[in-house]
Write a protein that holds these residues in place. Sequence first.
Motif, PDB file in Angstrom:
ATOM      1  N   ASP A  76       0.515  -1.151   0.015  1.00 57.89           N
ATOM      2  CA  ASP A  76       0.233  -0.346  -0.079  1.00 57.89           C
ATOM      3  C   ASP A  76       0.811   1.375   0.395  1.00 57.89           C
ATOM      4  O   ASP A  76       0.263   2.096  -0.799  1.00 57.89           O
ATOM      5  CB  ASP A  76      -1.007  -0.195   0.975  1.00 57.89           C
ATOM      6  CG  ASP A  76      -1.463  -1.103   1.204  1.00 57.89           C
ATOM      7  OD1 ASP A  76      -2.390  -1.455   0.596  1.00 57.89           O
ATOM      8  OD2 ASP A  76      -2.237  -1.589   2.423  1.00 57.89           O
ATOM      9  N   ARG A  77       2.042   1.533   0.698  1.00 55.49           N
ATOM     10  CA  ARG A  77       3.380   2.548   0.881  1.00 55.49           C
ATOM     11  C   ARG A  77       3.586   3.101  -0.267  1.00 55.49           C
ATOM     12  O   ARG A  77       3.432   3.807  -1.271  1.00 55.49           O
ATOM     13  CB  ARG A  77       3.801   2.431   1.894  1.00 55.49           C
ATOM     14  CG  ARG A  77       5.245   3.170   2.001  1.00 55.49           C
ATOM     15  CD  ARG A  77       5.582   3.329   3.272  1.00 55.49           C
ATOM     16  NE  ARG A  77       6.807   2.583   3.015  1.00 55.49           N
ATOM     17  CZ  ARG A  77       8.068   2.314   2.369  1.00 55.49           C
ATOM     18  NH1 ARG A  77       8.216   3.248   1.709  1.00 55.49           N
ATOM     19  NH2 ARG A  77       8.439   1.076   2.017  1.00 55.49           N
ATOM     20  N   THR A  78       4.254   2.093  -1.357  1.00 56.38           N
ATOM     21  CA  THR A  78       4.990   2.107  -2.423  1.00 56.38           C
ATOM     22  C   THR A  78       3.554   1.416  -4.027  1.00 56.38           C
ATOM     23  O   THR A  78       4.499   2.525  -5.116  1.00 56.38           O
ATOM     24  CB  THR A  78       6.005   0.703  -2.491  1.00 56.38           C
ATOM     25  OG1 THR A  78       5.075  -0.291  -2.324  1.00 56.38           O
ATOM     26  CG2 THR A  78       6.730   0.913  -1.690  1.00 56.38           C
ATOM     27  N   GLY A  79       2.418   1.044  -3.383  1.00 54.72           N
ATOM     28  CA  GLY A  79       1.822   1.158  -4.488  1.00 54.72           C
ATOM     29  C   GLY A  79       2.124   0.113  -5.607  1.00 54.72           C
ATOM     30  O   GLY A  79       1.526   0.461  -6.952  1.00 54.72           O
ATOM     31  N   ILE A  80       2.827  -0.487  -4.631  1.00 50.29           N
ATOM     32  CA  ILE A  80       2.757  -2.049  -5.300  1.00 50.29           C
ATOM     33  C   ILE A  80       2.245  -3.301  -5.166  1.00 50.29           C
ATOM     34  O   ILE A  80       1.791  -3.243  -4.755  1.00 50.29           O
ATOM     35  CB  ILE A  80       4.222  -2.488  -5.404  1.00 50.29           C
ATOM     36  CG1 ILE A  80       5.042  -1.813  -5.590  1.00 50.29           C
ATOM     37  CG2 ILE A  80       4.128  -3.556  -6.060  1.00 50.29           C
ATOM     38  CD1 ILE A  80       6.765  -2.803  -5.681  1.00 50.29           C
ATOM     39  N   PRO A  81       1.348  -3.909  -6.827  1.00 51.84           N
ATOM     40  CA  PRO A  81       0.350  -4.609  -6.418  1.00 51.84           C
ATOM     41  C   PRO A  81       1.055  -5.734  -5.730  1.00 51.84           C
ATOM     42  O   PRO A  81       2.135  -6.390  -6.398  1.00 51.84           O
ATOM     43  CB  PRO A  81       0.053  -5.496  -7.954  1.00 51.84           C
ATOM     44  CG  PRO A  81       0.491  -4.147  -8.891  1.00 51.84           C
ATOM     45  CD  PRO A  81       1.517  -3.461  -8.349  1.00 51.84           C
ATOM     46  N   TRP A  82       0.065  -6.089  -5.599  1.00 48.82           N
ATOM     47  CA  TRP A  82       0.543  -7.383  -4.300  1.00 48.82           C
ATOM     48  C   TRP A  82      -0.104  -8.594  -4.610  1.00 48.82           C
ATOM     49  O   TRP A  82      -1.331  -8.744  -4.043  1.00 48.82           O
ATOM     50  CB  TRP A  82       0.875  -7.288  -3.084  1.00 48.82           C
ATOM     51  CG  TRP A  82       1.488  -8.547  -2.213  1.00 48.82           C
ATOM     52  CD1 TRP A  82       0.574  -8.806  -0.752  1.00 48.82           C
ATOM     53  CD2 TRP A  82       2.806  -9.195  -2.301  1.00 48.82           C
ATOM     54  NE1 TRP A  82       1.660  -9.768  -0.523  1.00 48.82           N
ATOM     55  CE2 TRP A  82       2.807  -9.971  -1.125  1.00 48.82           C
ATOM     56  CE3 TRP A  82       3.982  -8.576  -2.734  1.00 48.82           C
ATOM     57  CZ2 TRP A  82       3.883 -10.429  -0.786  1.00 48.82           C
ATOM     58  CZ3 TRP A  82       5.192  -9.672  -2.310  1.00 48.82           C
ATOM     59  CH2 TRP A  82       5.446 -10.826  -1.465  1.00 48.82           C
ATOM     60  N   LYS A  83       0.498  -9.829  -5.127  1.00 48.87           N
ATOM     61  CA  LYS A  83      -0.275 -11.198  -5.036  1.00 48.87           C
ATOM     62  C   LYS A  83       0.353 -12.227  -3.996  1.00 48.87           C
ATOM     63  O   LYS A  83      -0.536 -14.032  -4.491  1.00 48.87           O
ATOM     64  CB  LYS A  83      -0.411 -11.416  -6.373  1.00 48.87           C
ATOM     65  CG  LYS A  83      -0.718 -10.407  -7.635  1.00 48.87           C
ATOM     66  CD  LYS A  83       0.065 -11.099  -9.400  1.00 48.87           C
ATOM     67  CE  LYS A  83      -0.726  -9.907 -10.437  1.00 48.87           C
ATOM     68  NZ  LYS A  83       0.249 -10.024 -12.105  1.00 48.87           N
ATOM     69  N   GLY A  84       1.174 -11.784  -3.604  1.00 48.24           N
ATOM     70  CA  GLY A  84       1.554 -12.278  -2.349  1.00 48.24           C
ATOM     71  C   GLY A  84       3.335 -13.145  -2.254  1.00 48.24           C
ATOM     72  O   GLY A  84       3.611 -13.070  -3.572  1.00 48.24           O
ATOM     73  N   ARG A  85       3.544 -14.006  -1.790  1.00 45.99           N
ATOM     74  CA  ARG A  85       4.962 -14.146  -2.256  1.00 45.99           C
ATOM     75  C   ARG A  85       5.125 -15.364  -2.635  1.00 45.99           C
ATOM     76  O   ARG A  85       4.483 -16.304  -1.990  1.00 45.99           O
ATOM     77  CB  ARG A  85       5.986 -14.727  -0.689  1.00 45.99           C
ATOM     78  CG  ARG A  85       7.260 -14.949   0.056  1.00 45.99           C
ATOM     79  CD  ARG A  85       7.762 -13.600  -0.258  1.00 45.99           C
ATOM     80  NE  ARG A  85       9.025 -13.903   0.088  1.00 45.99           N
ATOM     81  CZ  ARG A  85      10.653 -14.464  -0.784  1.00 45.99           C
ATOM     82  NH1 ARG A  85      10.262 -13.949  -2.595  1.00 45.99           N
ATOM     83  NH2 ARG A  85      11.427 -14.949  -0.648  1.00 45.99           N
ATOM     84  N   ARG A  86       6.006 -14.869  -3.417  1.00 41.87           N
ATOM     85  CA  ARG A  86       6.271 -16.208  -4.441  1.00 41.87           C
ATOM     86  C   ARG A  86       7.657 -16.590  -4.768  1.00 41.87           C
ATOM     87  O   ARG A  86       8.487 -15.508  -4.700  1.00 41.87           O
ATOM     88  CB  ARG A  86       5.827 -16.033  -5.605  1.00 41.87           C
ATOM     89  CG  ARG A  86       4.230 -16.314  -5.522  1.00 41.87           C
ATOM     90  CD  ARG A  86       3.828 -16.766  -5.700  1.00 41.87           C
ATOM     91  NE  ARG A  86       1.889 -16.837  -5.794  1.00 41.87           N
ATOM     92  CZ  ARG A  86       0.874 -16.604  -4.242  1.00 41.87           C
ATOM     93  NH1 ARG A  86       1.974 -16.276  -3.187  1.00 41.87           N
ATOM     94  NH2 ARG A  86       0.163 -16.764  -4.920  1.00 41.87           N
ATOM     95  N   TYR A  87       8.561 -17.148  -4.105  1.00 43.90           N
ATOM     96  CA  TYR A  87       9.973 -17.942  -4.849  1.00 43.90           C
ATOM     97  C   TYR A  87       9.642 -19.125  -4.526  1.00 43.90           C
ATOM     98  O   TYR A  87       9.142 -20.202  -4.207  1.00 43.90           O
ATOM     99  CB  TYR A  87      11.003 -17.535  -3.238  1.00 43.90           C
ATOM    100  CG  TYR A  87      12.130 -18.134  -3.128  1.00 43.90           C
ATOM    101  CD1 TYR A  87      12.799 -17.629  -4.009  1.00 43.90           C
ATOM    102  CD2 TYR A  87      12.415 -19.053  -1.921  1.00 43.90           C
ATOM    103  CE1 TYR A  87      14.256 -18.209  -4.014  1.00 43.90           C
ATOM    104  CE2 TYR A  87      13.625 -19.294  -2.192  1.00 43.90           C
ATOM    105  CZ  TYR A  87      14.517 -18.735  -2.907  1.00 43.90           C
ATOM    106  OH  TYR A  87      16.097 -19.086  -3.311  1.00 43.90           O
TER     107      TYR A  87
END
Length: 320
Positions: free
Chosen positions: A160-171
């Motif tokens: 939310d702070r950076t405006g990046i779409p977040w789809k979950g941790r993927r590694y």
Amino acid sequence: MATPSQRPASSPRDLTRAADRLSFVYLERCTIHRDANAITAEDAEGITHIPSATIGTLLLGPGTRITHQAMSMLGETGAGVVWVGEHGVRYYAGGRALTRSSALAEAQALRWANPRSRLDVARAMYRLRFPDEDPAGLTRRELLGREGQRVKDCYRTQADRTGIPWKGRRYTPGDFTSGDAVNQAITAAAQAMYGVAHAVTAALGASPALGFVHSGHELSFVLDVADLYKTEVGIPVAFDSAAESPEDVGARTRRALRDRIHELALLDRVVDDIKGLLLTDTGRATDGMTSDMDNVTLQSDRDEQVAAGVNYASLAEESW
């Protein structure tokens, strides 16, 4: 000048106290030699002399070469030597620890060996990460659940702070490019923090393997320590780097994290946190970096320590 083999080894009493030394000295792209009681760092700009007794731990970055005589001098003065990546963001190998005392390693083993004190340290680690919560009385499963939720909340907050779409941790282990830019940045930040935690753990003489949250791996304690700064330092830096640009996000994240570590003086904080976690209520000296004297004892019955350098054969015969 006497050769190394002709010089008597320095006793701990002759050495500079840890509190009076530079915690860490980082060198890169130079040749390290010795001149009398100093080490020298030679590069294209000239030669710099560094009194070896003032060094706590010497971090050797990319492009460094070090001579046998320089290593001999550093060993005599009790300095730790660690081979690292650029600006210390990765740990590759280490020489002897800075300390001659086993106090920190023994305190770690004692707290690890008892299930109750092991859980106490895990709770203390949680408290360091999230000081607004009191984990007293929580079971391990409850600690893991709360930690997982707090990390998820951190991801959402930073998105939310950076405006990046977040789809979950993927590694995907072994496939750095499988995730999107922000996941790559998070992975790069985590790996760099593992290097920092490993370098400090090695310099202090603690065991990288005896973890209080993680278990079963040679770097379990390193993972524990690195996680202390995940939500405060690593994740925010990763989101900032990904928001800046998706290009070359791994290298930019490591550089940004390096600058943030320097800004926060995080290395000194890691030292204090490790000692605070392991030396609490152990009855041992709080200076886990060095001992002011060679204090070698022998273990006897009922947790008694007896003097070394004594032949106890006659005492054993009397007891028979």
